[in-house]
Design a protein around this motif. Structure first.
Motif, mmCIF file in Angstrom:
data_model
loop_
_atom_site.group_PDB
_atom_site.id
_atom_site.type_symbol
_atom_site.label_atom_id
_atom_site.label_comp_id
_atom_site.label_asym_id
_atom_site.label_seq_id
_atom_site.Cartn_x
_atom_site.Cartn_y
_atom_site.Cartn_z
ATOM 1 N N UNK A 45 -29.310 84.117 37.008
ATOM 2 C CA UNK A 45 -30.242 84.797 37.904
ATOM 3 C C UNK A 45 -31.241 85.487 37.521
ATOM 4 N N UNK A 46 -32.126 85.635 38.739
ATOM 5 C CA UNK A 46 -33.466 86.171 38.393
ATOM 6 C C UNK A 46 -33.901 87.213 39.628
ATOM 7 N N UNK A 47 -34.317 88.311 39.264
ATOM 8 C CA UNK A 47 -34.972 89.095 40.325
ATOM 9 C C UNK A 47 -36.236 88.624 40.634
ATOM 10 N N UNK A 48 -36.321 88.348 42.078
ATOM 11 C CA UNK A 48 -37.822 88.003 42.685
ATOM 12 C C UNK A 48 -38.299 89.229 43.430
ATOM 13 N N UNK A 107 -42.300 86.307 35.253
ATOM 14 C CA UNK A 107 -43.075 85.306 35.495
ATOM 15 C C UNK A 107 -43.911 85.628 36.665
ATOM 16 N N UNK A 108 -45.225 85.564 36.659
ATOM 17 C CA UNK A 108 -46.185 85.788 37.835
ATOM 18 C C UNK A 108 -46.499 84.328 38.593
ATOM 19 N N UNK A 179 -48.514 81.365 36.831
ATOM 20 C CA UNK A 179 -49.650 81.431 36.166
ATOM 21 C C UNK A 179 -49.349 82.504 34.727
ATOM 22 N N UNK A 180 -48.639 83.051 34.836
ATOM 23 C CA UNK A 180 -48.084 83.710 33.384
ATOM 24 C C UNK A 180 -46.711 83.862 33.222
ATOM 25 N N UNK A 181 -46.359 83.683 32.118
ATOM 26 C CA UNK A 181 -44.913 84.057 31.412
ATOM 27 C C UNK A 181 -45.031 84.702 30.168
#
Length: 212
Positions: A45-48, A107-108, A179-181
């Protein structure tokens, strides 16, 4: 209820620079596997987060369905609010909250829509009831009552009872090109460990420690 005294100490251990691989997905996959092995509920599960045309952010939880060097993959109704917002602004943020392990990953990046072949392959692997639910729900639209949704589901269940459920034209998926983590590990006395991987102009990764 007094919220100010709700707190706990983070004791699971730290994250050090020497623990970090050169590639962020190596660490992400390790942490994800540990979340699965720890029997966390919904470890994928991930919040987007997306933004509408007025700059208003929106968040919701979806499930990560695949991951490779090209990005993080999830599926959705292409008429949903999130899809409409991504059509306007394809930038996105993901957040994995593995609280029990005292970890977070942020993450972005931006999204690219998946091909019909990729979507079809995943859609055909879903349980039939989930396939029918995709047809039944006009995601993010207003409903007069739950009975209307259930009635549509059972109507379609009867319609597709004798054969395969076709892929809806309004159902698809996205690949998040990152691009970033950032990796966050809880630490004692709120001295948490945070490291961020940033993609540089050479398509390599720079690693920086951030203050908690």
């Amino acid at each position: 209820m007094d919220l100010t005294d709700i707190r706990r100490e983070y004791t699971k251990g730290g994250l050090r620079r020497d623990d970090l691989p050169k590639e962020p997905l190596v660490l992400f996959n390790k942490w994800l596997q540990q979340a699965v092995d720890a029997n966390l509920p919904d470890p994928t599960a991930m919040t987007i987060a997306t933004v509408n045309a007025d700059g208003q952010p929106f968040q919701r939880i979806v499930l990560l369905k695949d991951l490779d060097d090209d990005g993080f993959i999830f599926y959705t109704n292409l008429g949903s609010r999130k899809a409409e917002q991504l059509n306007i602004n394809n930038k996105i943020s993901l957040h994995f909250p593995w609280h029990i392990l005292e970890r977070q990953v942020h993450v972005t990046g931006h999204v690219e829509q998946l091909s019909t072949l990729e979507v079809m392959k995943y859609f055909s692997s879903r349980p039939k009831e989930s396939q029918i639910a995709a047809w039944a729900s006009k995601q993010s639209s207003r409903l007069s009552a739950r009975q209307a949704l259930e009635g549509k589901f059972f109507e379609l269940k009867q319609k597709f009872s004798a054969g395969e459920v076709p892929l809806p034209s309004f159902w698809g998926g996205y690949r998040v090109k990152f691009d970033t983590i950032e990796f966050w590990q809880g630490g004692k006395h709120r001295l948490h460990d945070r490291f961020i991987y940033l993609r540089n102009d050479d398509n390599q990764w720079d690693i920086e420690r951030l203050a908690p």
